[in-house]
Scaffold this active site. Structure first.
Site, PDB file in Angstrom:
ATOM      1  N   GLU A 260     -17.878 -24.881 -35.891  1.00  0.00           N
ATOM      2  CA  GLU A 260     -19.125 -24.411 -35.278  1.00  0.00           C
ATOM      3  C   GLU A 260     -19.991 -23.916 -36.418  1.00  0.00           C
ATOM      4  OE1 GLU A 260     -21.987 -22.592 -34.213  1.00  0.00           O
ATOM      5  OE2 GLU A 260     -20.729 -20.952 -33.480  1.00  0.00           O
ATOM      6  N   CYS A 293     -26.241 -18.218 -34.846  1.00  0.00           N
ATOM      7  CA  CYS A 293     -26.289 -19.656 -35.123  1.00  0.00           C
ATOM      8  C   CYS A 293     -27.163 -20.381 -34.107  1.00  0.00           C
ATOM      9  CB  CYS A 293     -24.879 -20.237 -35.134  1.00  0.00           C
ATOM     10  SG  CYS A 293     -23.924 -19.752 -33.706  1.00  0.00           S
TER      11      CYS A 293
HETATM   12  P1  NAD Z   1     -19.378 -18.929 -44.892  1.00  0.00           P
HETATM   13  O1  NAD Z   1     -19.353 -20.247 -44.209  1.00  0.00           O
HETATM   14  O2  NAD Z   1     -19.265 -18.892 -46.360  1.00  0.00           O
HETATM   15  O3  NAD Z   1     -18.187 -17.996 -44.310  1.00  0.00           O
HETATM   16  C1  NAD Z   1     -17.624 -18.092 -43.014  1.00  0.00           C
HETATM   17  C2  NAD Z   1     -16.126 -17.835 -43.094  1.00  0.00           C
HETATM   18  O4  NAD Z   1     -15.507 -18.828 -43.921  1.00  0.00           O
HETATM   19  C3  NAD Z   1     -15.743 -16.502 -43.738  1.00  0.00           C
HETATM   20  O5  NAD Z   1     -14.584 -15.991 -43.107  1.00  0.00           O
HETATM   21  C4  NAD Z   1     -15.429 -16.886 -45.171  1.00  0.00           C
HETATM   22  O6  NAD Z   1     -14.585 -15.961 -45.803  1.00  0.00           O
HETATM   23  C5  NAD Z   1     -14.750 -18.224 -44.975  1.00  0.00           C
HETATM   24  N1  NAD Z   1     -14.789 -19.115 -46.127  1.00  0.00           N
HETATM   25  C6  NAD Z   1     -15.679 -19.118 -47.161  1.00  0.00           C
HETATM   26  N2  NAD Z   1     -15.380 -20.112 -48.010  1.00  0.00           N
HETATM   27  C7  NAD Z   1     -14.309 -20.759 -47.515  1.00  0.00           C
HETATM   28  C8  NAD Z   1     -13.547 -21.891 -47.944  1.00  0.00           C
HETATM   29  N3  NAD Z   1     -13.839 -22.550 -49.070  1.00  0.00           N
HETATM   30  N4  NAD Z   1     -12.508 -22.301 -47.195  1.00  0.00           N
HETATM   31  C9  NAD Z   1     -12.198 -21.656 -46.045  1.00  0.00           C
HETATM   32  N5  NAD Z   1     -12.873 -20.573 -45.588  1.00  0.00           N
HETATM   33  C10 NAD Z   1     -13.914 -20.139 -46.315  1.00  0.00           C
HETATM   34  O7  NAD Z   1     -20.646 -18.185 -44.434  1.00  0.00           O
HETATM   35  P2  NAD Z   1     -21.356 -16.963 -45.211  1.00  0.00           P
HETATM   36  O8  NAD Z   1     -21.416 -17.134 -46.691  1.00  0.00           O
HETATM   37  O9  NAD Z   1     -20.710 -15.742 -44.743  1.00  0.00           O
HETATM   38  O10 NAD Z   1     -22.822 -17.145 -44.681  1.00  0.00           O
HETATM   39  C11 NAD Z   1     -23.662 -18.127 -45.288  1.00  0.00           C
HETATM   40  C12 NAD Z   1     -24.408 -18.930 -44.276  1.00  0.00           C
HETATM   41  O11 NAD Z   1     -23.538 -19.402 -43.230  1.00  0.00           O
HETATM   42  C13 NAD Z   1     -25.448 -18.166 -43.500  1.00  0.00           C
HETATM   43  O12 NAD Z   1     -26.634 -18.053 -44.177  1.00  0.00           O
HETATM   44  C14 NAD Z   1     -25.594 -18.979 -42.262  1.00  0.00           C
HETATM   45  O13 NAD Z   1     -26.467 -20.045 -42.481  1.00  0.00           O
HETATM   46  C15 NAD Z   1     -24.237 -19.520 -42.029  1.00  0.00           C
HETATM   47  N6  NAD Z   1     -23.523 -18.803 -40.985  1.00  0.00           N
HETATM   48  C16 NAD Z   1     -23.423 -19.406 -39.786  1.00  0.00           C
HETATM   49  C17 NAD Z   1     -22.762 -18.780 -38.771  1.00  0.00           C
HETATM   50  C18 NAD Z   1     -22.605 -19.394 -37.436  1.00  0.00           C
HETATM   51  O14 NAD Z   1     -22.320 -18.701 -36.482  1.00  0.00           O
HETATM   52  N7  NAD Z   1     -22.761 -20.702 -37.315  1.00  0.00           N
HETATM   53  C19 NAD Z   1     -22.204 -17.522 -38.972  1.00  0.00           C
HETATM   54  C20 NAD Z   1     -22.312 -16.926 -40.226  1.00  0.00           C
HETATM   55  C21 NAD Z   1     -22.958 -17.600 -41.228  1.00  0.00           C
END
Ligand code: NAD
Length: 489
Positions: A260, A293
């Site tokens: 998602e 999101c």
């Molecule tokens: P992210 O995708 O980096 O993090 C989401 C989750 O994934 C966290 O638990 C993080 O620790 C984990 N993660 C990070 N790198 C990973 C990897 N290589 N392998 C597995 N897991 C990993 O998101 P973010 O940096 O916290 O936010 C950045 C952008 O993500 C935001 O600007 C926004 O655009 C988007 N975002 C979207 C949602 C949503 O609900 N769709 C939620 C939060 C952030």
């Protein structure tokens, strides 16, 4: 420091520190200073959680058909315990997640617990078997039936923007299905994850069925879960970039993935809308500083009423000036963005917007409102859909307003996006609204502000917004896989 309990790991039924003893500071978005401490898991902790979850799936009766009713009872009790901790959940959402008090009764806590109840309510509708009838092949009769069986060990990787809501979306569905779970919350909001550990034993969840890993490194634990052959499915919510990486890194072990991801959804206000002023004003993006999101961050207004819409928005933003940014004000639903990285990113994209389009309102950091990551509600007009601010997910309190000429033009603009998560239309003609909605490539869509996101409805996206559906019966069935058995008779 806020009065929060330090976040710990929960592995094989035990609430504990990291094996290394390491902790890290959790920074409050309101103050830019520590508000809590959390255990900093290392690879050995992640491995222990995988071993525990694998063992509980393979060697206990948790996943068996005979446990279905028991699982339902345990997960119901788990919800009761969460409800009894409502105020603690609110404190976590406010202090670690940066939500303002008024958002607690929305998606940050209340709606998340309602979604949990919705899962329990739809549980009786899960299809556990499917009869394929009898068919004769080469002179033999075959009696055919599919048994929908839990997939196995689930790695649930969650973000910071609505941490309880997203944790519930994954954990509750997986447990009801009969899977075992390793929950890995975002480093910014570990305590919403730890709560699942703290309350698991009291709810009666057997050791190893539920595990929680938190840590400062955003990627290490998640990558271990994604690449480990002992984990069967990854359920992920977060950025599109990490979602892609998960698909890639999961390929060697043919990981099942639910993703998602981001969105840049369009809210279309037609010229015939009898509630035009209200619906344009509602396009303002403020709840939880726009960090959702499925928010409708592109406001599409019919060109014949575009100037009128600008005037409505200007007045709405002016009137809102003192209605946000106070942590404990129950009327406020907008606080800071979550962390310094997001703060810099959102302000950077606002600067891009100032070059590309016309700033109608906001556009600044607001240190006068507090020492944290406060950015004022911002609105750009005279935007065209090819601009960066119209194409990139800003994930902050920024809306862009784009004119369109007719229904076809509105549909074209709405679909001219890498994303496909949600959207909406406001009109005096509901059939026209549904016709438009059917042509827009998204997972959900609302007509006249219809609530298309709820715990009993499937939610998810297409294109760069992801793969699969969460919530509703479909959300539980994501964690099941059919096994077909044919009996020669
Ligand atoms: P992210 O995708 O980096 O993090 C989401 C989750 O994934 C966290 O638990 C993080 O620790 C984990 N993660 C990070 N790198 C990973 C990897 N290589 N392998 C597995 N897991 C990993 O998101 P973010 O940096 O916290 O936010 C950045 C952008 O993500 C935001 O600007 C926004 O655009 C988007 N975002 C979207 C949602 C949503 O609900 N769709 C939620 C939060 C952030």
């Amino acid at each position: 420091m806020a009065n929060l309990t330090p976040a710990r790991l929960f592995i094989n039924g035990e609430l504990r520190d990291a094996a290394s003893g390491k902790t890290y500071d959790v920074i409050s978005p309101w103050t830019d200073a520590p508000c809590n401490k959390a255990a900093d898991a290392g690879p050995e902790d992640v491995d222990a959680a995988i071993v525990a979850a694998r063992n509980a799936f393979d060697n206990t009766d948790w996943s068996h058909d005979s446990m279905r009713q028991k699982r339902f009872e345990i997960v119901s009790k788990y919800l009761d315990l969460f409800k009894a901790n409502f105020e603690r959940l609110a404190e976590i959402a406010i202090n670690e997640g940066g939500c303002a008090r008024g958002s607690v009764n929305r998606e940050q806590v209340a709606m998340a617990l309602q979604g949990w109840q919705d899962y329990l309510d739809v549980f009786p509708r899960v299809e556990w078997t499917k009869d394929y009838g009898v068919r004769e092949t080469w002179g033999f009769k075959n009696i055919r039936k599919a048994y929908n069986e839990p997939i196995g060990v689930v790695g649930a990787i969650t973000p910071w923007n609505a941490p309880l809501y997203v944790n519930v979306g994954k954990v509750v569905a997986a447990l009801l299905a009969g899977c075992t779970v390793i929950l890995k919350p975002a480093p910014d909001t570990p305590s919403m994850g730890t709560m699942f550990g703290e309350l698991a034993n009291e709810a009666g969840i057997p050791a190893g069925v539920m595990n929680v890993i938190c840590g400062e490194d955003p990627a290490m634990a998640g990558e271990m879960l994604v690449t480990d052959p002992r984990v069967d499915l990854i359920s992920f919510t977060g950025s599109t970039a990490v979602g892609r990486r998960i698909m890639e890194k999961g390929a060697p072990t043919l990981k099942r993935v639910f993703l998602e991801l981001g969105g840049k959804s369009a809210r279309i206000v037609l010229e015939d809308d009898p509630n035009f002023a209200r619906n344009v004003a509602m396009g303002m993006l403020v709840n939880h500083a726009g960090q959702g999101c499925a928010v409708q961050s592109r406001l599409l207004v019919h060109r014949s009423r575009y100037e009128e819409a600008k005037a409505i928005l200007k007045a709405t933003y002016d009137a809102y000036a003192d209605s946000w940014g106070e942590k404990e004000n129950p009327a406020h639903t907008m606080g800071p963005v979550v962390n310094r990285k997001q703060y810099d990113r959102v302000l950077g994209l606002i600067e891009v917007g100032k070059q590309e389009a016309t700033l109608l309102a906001g556009g600044n950091a607001r240190p006068d409102k507090g020492p944290g990551y406060l950015i004022e509600p911002t609105c750009f007009v005279d935007v065209t859909n090819d601009m960066r601010i119209a194409q990139e997910e800003i994930f902050g309190p920024v809306v862009v307003v784009i004119p369109f000429d007719d229904d076809e033009d509105a549909i074209r603009i709405a679909n001219d996006s890498a994303y496909g998560l949600s959207g909406g239309v406001c009109t005096g003609d509901v059939e026209r609204g549904v016709r438009i909605g059917r042509r827009i490539h998204t997972g959900t869509f609302s007509v006249n502000n219809g609530m298309c996101i709820a715990g009993d409805l499937p939610f998810g996206g297409c294109k760069a917004s992801g793969v699969g559906r969460e919530w509703g019966v479909e959300g539980i069935e994501e964690f099941l896989e059919p096994k077909l058995i044919a009996i020669a008779g």
